[in-house]
Design an enzyme around this catalytic site. Structure first.
Site, PDB file in Angstrom:
ATOM      1  N   ASP A 105      10.827  52.263  11.448  1.00 37.57           N
ATOM      2  CA  ASP A 105       9.693  51.366  11.184  1.00 37.57           C
ATOM      3  C   ASP A 105       9.654  50.235  12.189  1.00 37.57           C
ATOM      4  OD1 ASP A 105       8.112  52.166   9.068  1.00 37.57           O
ATOM      5  OD2 ASP A 105       9.369  51.223   7.534  1.00 37.57           O
ATOM      6  N   GLU A 130       2.366  50.530  10.141  1.00 37.76           N
ATOM      7  CA  GLU A 130       1.490  50.484   8.969  1.00 37.76           C
ATOM      8  C   GLU A 130       0.054  50.152   9.377  1.00 37.76           C
ATOM      9  OE1 GLU A 130       2.965  47.922   5.887  1.00 37.76           O
ATOM     10  OE2 GLU A 130       4.888  48.956   5.785  1.00 37.76           O
ATOM     11  N   LYS A 156       7.276  54.235  13.253  1.00 42.05           N
ATOM     12  CA  LYS A 156       6.209  54.244  12.233  1.00 42.05           C
ATOM     13  C   LYS A 156       5.576  52.857  12.191  1.00 42.05           C
ATOM     14  CE  LYS A 156       7.053  54.482   7.604  1.00 42.05           C
ATOM     15  NZ  LYS A 156       6.508  53.176   7.123  1.00 42.05           N
ATOM     16  N   GLU A 184       1.049  56.350   0.969  1.00 40.30           N
ATOM     17  CA  GLU A 184       1.839  55.676  -0.070  1.00 40.30           C
ATOM     18  C   GLU A 184       0.963  55.215  -1.229  1.00 40.30           C
ATOM     19  OE1 GLU A 184       4.698  52.758   1.247  1.00 40.30           O
ATOM     20  OE2 GLU A 184       5.153  52.152  -0.811  1.00 40.30           O
ATOM     21  N   ASP A 244      11.649  49.711   6.901  1.00 43.37           N
ATOM     22  CA  ASP A 244      11.864  48.268   6.743  1.00 43.37           C
ATOM     23  C   ASP A 244      12.089  47.920   5.272  1.00 43.37           C
ATOM     24  OD1 ASP A 244       9.278  48.602   5.923  1.00 43.37           O
ATOM     25  OD2 ASP A 244       8.396  47.100   7.244  1.00 43.37           O
ATOM     26  N   SER A 245      12.086  48.947   4.413  1.00 43.89           N
ATOM     27  CA  SER A 245      12.540  48.764   3.025  1.00 43.89           C
ATOM     28  C   SER A 245      14.009  48.351   3.020  1.00 43.89           C
ATOM     29  CB  SER A 245      12.341  50.057   2.216  1.00 43.89           C
ATOM     30  OG  SER A 245      12.969  51.137   2.869  1.00 43.89           O
TER      31      SER A 245
END
Ligand code: KIV
Length: 260
Positions: free
Chosen positions: A82, A114, A112, A181, A44-45
């Site tokens: 993501d 978070e 993925k 991260e 999602d970057s």
């Protein structure tokens, strides 16, 4: 032959490093795959290319659209997508619905998520039970930017313990791998030694089982990079130079030449 999540777990036992990068479109995905990257993350970057300040505005529809494009460019690498902010945090059914859409509609092999708090561990347990491969993500979690900022995590003993315990809980919940991260290298090393699934570091030092970076940082396309990124080429300057040359030739009528 496409790489599988099971193979990545075997690579950890064989001490074979995993090379991962992000891709948000077919052209870059094709290049990464041709260069032999093992895991392509549709992160999602991609907020960067959509012009958002943070990852929070990215929608599930945007992730699906870009992940489909990436899928069309990849033959070998494992594709992980993501789940964007608020597409999985509301409830377990919401998470299963979102992750299911990613697998069904894009052809990616995994999602993925978070966070390693108990609610997220329960969600991941259910996703894995539903047959959806999940990658975890602890330490700096950019979707929590308004709570924790973008600074290094795990600086105090209590914070270190929390991240370690989250990683252990995520492994128990069934994730096939975890992104670590922006945490201290020795903490990443401790987590990597403790887990039997591979850790993928970003700003977490050299002791992880693999590394991931955001491709626009690696290629020098980002306006600013995080402190832990390494820029391997300066495509921003190259593109500006090429476009200026083209503009000059058009203005001076040197391009194109006459055609018959
Ligand atoms: O969105 C992303 O690109 C990521 C990486 C930074 C791990 O989550």
């Amino acid at each position: 032959m496409a790489i599988t999540t099971r193979e990545l777990i075997q690579w950890k036992q064989q001490k074979r490093q995993i090379v991962a990068l992000t891709a948000w479109d077919c052209a870059i995905a094709q290049l990464l795959d041709a260069a032999g990257v093992d895991l392509i993350l549709v992160g999602d970057s991609m907020a960067v290319v959509l012009g958002y300040e943070t990852t929070l505005p990215v929608t599930l529809e945007e992730m699906l659209h870009h992940a489909k494009a990436v899928r069309r460019g990849v033959k070998r690498a494992l594709i992980v997508v993501d789940l964007p902010f608020l597409s999985y945090q509301e409830s377990i059914p919401q998470a299963i619905h979102s992750a299911g859409r990613v697998l069904k509609e894009t052809g990616a092999q995994a999602v993925k998520l978070e966070g390693g708090y108990p609610a997220m561990v329960r969600t991941i347990t259910r996703l894995v039970e539903a047959g959806i491969p999940v990658m975890g993500h602890v330490g700096l979690t950019p979707q929590s930017v308004h709570q924790i900022g973008l600074r290094q995590q795990g600086k105090t003993e209590a914070a270190r313990q929390q991240i370690l315990q989250q990683a252990i809980a995520l492994e128990k919940a069934g994730v096939f791998s975890i992104v670590l991260e922006h945490i201290p290298s020795d903490l990443a090393c401790q987590i990597t030694e403790k887990l039997s699934i591979p850790t993928i570091g970003i700003g977490a030092g050299p002791y992880c089982d693999g590394q991931v970076l955001v491709t626009s940082d690696v290629l020098g396309l980002s306006e600013k990079q995080p402190p832990f990124a390494k820029v391997y080429t300066d495509l921003r300057s190259e593109i500006i130079k090429a476009v200026q040359n083209y503009s000059l030739e058009v203005r001076e009528r040197r391009f194109p030449q006459s055609s018959d």
